[in-house]
Design an enzyme around this catalytic site. Structure first.
Site, PDB file in Angstrom:
ATOM      1  N   ARG A 114       0.594  -0.413  -3.740  1.00  0.00           N
ATOM      2  CA  ARG A 114       1.157  -1.623  -4.340  1.00  0.00           C
ATOM      3  C   ARG A 114       0.758  -1.674  -5.809  1.00  0.00           C
ATOM      4  O   ARG A 114      -0.282  -1.153  -6.215  1.00  0.00           O
ATOM      5  CB  ARG A 114       0.609  -2.864  -3.638  1.00  0.00           C
ATOM      6  CG  ARG A 114       1.114  -3.039  -2.229  1.00  0.00           C
ATOM      7  CD  ARG A 114       0.446  -4.241  -1.555  1.00  0.00           C
ATOM      8  NE  ARG A 114       0.839  -4.300  -0.164  1.00  0.00           N
ATOM      9  CZ  ARG A 114       0.199  -3.663   0.813  1.00  0.00           C
ATOM     10  NH1 ARG A 114      -0.870  -2.940   0.550  1.00  0.00           N
ATOM     11  NH2 ARG A 114       0.621  -3.765   2.048  1.00  0.00           N
ATOM     12  N   LYS A 160      -4.616  -6.169  -0.913  1.00  0.00           N
ATOM     13  CA  LYS A 160      -3.940  -7.036   0.052  1.00  0.00           C
ATOM     14  C   LYS A 160      -4.564  -6.949   1.444  1.00  0.00           C
ATOM     15  O   LYS A 160      -4.667  -7.950   2.143  1.00  0.00           O
ATOM     16  CB  LYS A 160      -2.449  -6.675   0.132  1.00  0.00           C
ATOM     17  CG  LYS A 160      -1.667  -7.589   1.053  1.00  0.00           C
ATOM     18  CD  LYS A 160      -0.194  -7.323   1.004  1.00  0.00           C
ATOM     19  CE  LYS A 160       0.540  -8.258   1.964  1.00  0.00           C
ATOM     20  NZ  LYS A 160       1.971  -8.021   1.943  1.00  0.00           N
ATOM     21  N   HIS A 216       8.036  -2.635  -6.482  1.00  0.00           N
ATOM     22  CA  HIS A 216       8.082  -2.197  -5.090  1.00  0.00           C
ATOM     23  C   HIS A 216       9.002  -0.987  -4.907  1.00  0.00           C
ATOM     24  O   HIS A 216       8.878  -0.262  -3.926  1.00  0.00           O
ATOM     25  CB  HIS A 216       8.519  -3.355  -4.190  1.00  0.00           C
ATOM     26  CG  HIS A 216       7.545  -3.638  -3.104  1.00  0.00           C
ATOM     27  ND1 HIS A 216       6.240  -3.973  -3.346  1.00  0.00           N
ATOM     28  CD2 HIS A 216       7.684  -3.596  -1.762  1.00  0.00           C
ATOM     29  CE1 HIS A 216       5.629  -4.157  -2.198  1.00  0.00           C
ATOM     30  NE2 HIS A 216       6.472  -3.924  -1.224  1.00  0.00           N
ATOM     31  N   ARG A 228       6.979   2.202  -4.525  1.00  0.00           N
ATOM     32  CA  ARG A 228       6.398   2.356  -3.180  1.00  0.00           C
ATOM     33  C   ARG A 228       7.461   2.808  -2.185  1.00  0.00           C
ATOM     34  O   ARG A 228       7.224   3.675  -1.354  1.00  0.00           O
ATOM     35  CB  ARG A 228       5.787   1.008  -2.784  1.00  0.00           C
ATOM     36  CG  ARG A 228       4.990   0.998  -1.513  1.00  0.00           C
ATOM     37  CD  ARG A 228       4.233  -0.335  -1.465  1.00  0.00           C
ATOM     38  NE  ARG A 228       3.823  -0.747  -0.142  1.00  0.00           N
ATOM     39  CZ  ARG A 228       2.653  -0.446   0.400  1.00  0.00           C
ATOM     40  NH1 ARG A 228       1.781   0.277  -0.263  1.00  0.00           N
ATOM     41  NH2 ARG A 228       2.344  -0.886   1.598  1.00  0.00           N
ATOM     42  N   HIS A 234       1.618  -1.125   8.028  1.00  0.00           N
ATOM     43  CA  HIS A 234       2.586  -1.891   8.807  1.00  0.00           C
ATOM     44  C   HIS A 234       2.147  -1.880  10.262  1.00  0.00           C
ATOM     45  O   HIS A 234       1.500  -0.937  10.721  1.00  0.00           O
ATOM     46  CB  HIS A 234       3.981  -1.266   8.696  1.00  0.00           C
ATOM     47  CG  HIS A 234       4.598  -1.418   7.340  1.00  0.00           C
ATOM     48  ND1 HIS A 234       5.660  -0.667   6.911  1.00  0.00           N
ATOM     49  CD2 HIS A 234       4.303  -2.249   6.295  1.00  0.00           C
ATOM     50  CE1 HIS A 234       6.000  -1.010   5.689  1.00  0.00           C
ATOM     51  NE2 HIS A 234       5.183  -1.967   5.293  1.00  0.00           N
ATOM     52  N   TYR A 249      11.630  -1.740   6.286  1.00  0.00           N
ATOM     53  CA  TYR A 249      11.101  -1.793   4.916  1.00  0.00           C
ATOM     54  C   TYR A 249      11.771  -0.750   4.023  1.00  0.00           C
ATOM     55  O   TYR A 249      12.115  -1.031   2.879  1.00  0.00           O
ATOM     56  CB  TYR A 249       9.587  -1.568   4.974  1.00  0.00           C
ATOM     57  CG  TYR A 249       8.913  -1.472   3.631  1.00  0.00           C
ATOM     58  CD1 TYR A 249       8.673  -2.614   2.879  1.00  0.00           C
ATOM     59  CD2 TYR A 249       8.496  -0.247   3.128  1.00  0.00           C
ATOM     60  CE1 TYR A 249       8.044  -2.534   1.655  1.00  0.00           C
ATOM     61  CE2 TYR A 249       7.862  -0.167   1.905  1.00  0.00           C
ATOM     62  CZ  TYR A 249       7.637  -1.302   1.173  1.00  0.00           C
ATOM     63  OH  TYR A 249       7.018  -1.218  -0.042  1.00  0.00           O
TER      64      TYR A 249
END
Length: 187
Positions: A47, A70, A133, A136, A163, A172
């Site tokens: 991230r 995170k 993003h 990623r 995840h 995603y």
């Protein structure tokens, strides 16, 4: 900022095109640090909040070790040849060699909003939603593609992205939507 009740998502980029463009930026553009950030981002899948904490000292070894902001989970990431080459180019262009890598002339760390603006300038188009993003997701799509678009690759990515399941990783990365679109197109 998104419109109320709207769904926002970012798109992935073509890995090879993005890598080549970023290497050119490192070699010739005044925003060479952004070029390095792009190479780093598409090769590690972190991230932006974790990328921006990167220091020059972190890049002097074969791998970096960090605790993701995170999730508070420890990650060890081996630095591949793309990153090593880009880092050598970065060091040639930069007078700095210690402290945070992604800083402005005022020595403040770039904001994710600033990075978003720069990415939109570099890769923006009317048909793509580009953000931090996207780096990623580009990493994820490349890993999936390099591993034969296999369930095994999704399992590994699910773990790397923290995840809870490969099905979330599929959604995603936009893979699930592509599969659903194929249903309609094959009628």
């Amino acid at each position: 900022m998104s419109i109320k009740d709207s769904s926002t998502t970012s798109d992935y980029l073509n890995f090879d095109v993005t890598l080549n463009k970023a290497m050119k930026i490192i070699k010739s553009d005044k925003n060479y640090k952004i070029g390095f950030l792009i190479v780093f981002g598409i090769n590690v899948g972190l991230r932006i909040s974790d990328i921006l904490t990167l220091k020059y000292e972190d890049l002097e070894n074969e791998s970096i070790s960090l605790i993701e902001s995170k999730t508070n989970k420890r990650r060890v990431i081996r630095l591949n040849d793309n990153i090593k080459k880009a880092y050598r180019l970065l060091k040639e262009r930069s007078q700095e060699n210690n402290g945070y890598v992604f800083t402005s002339n005022q020595k403040t760390i770039y904001s994710s909003q600033y990075i978003n603006r720069k990415l939109k300038e570099i890769f923006g188009s009317k048909s793509l939603a580009i953000s931090t993003h996207s780096l990623r997701k580009t990493f994820g799509r490349q890993v999936w593609s390099n591993n034969g678009e296999s369930d095994k690759a999704l399992l590994y990515l699910s773990e790397l992205f923290n995840h809870s399941s490969p099905s979330i990783t599929k959604r995603y990365l936009g893979i699930r939507q592509e599969e659903l679109d194929d249903i309609y197109m094959n009628l």
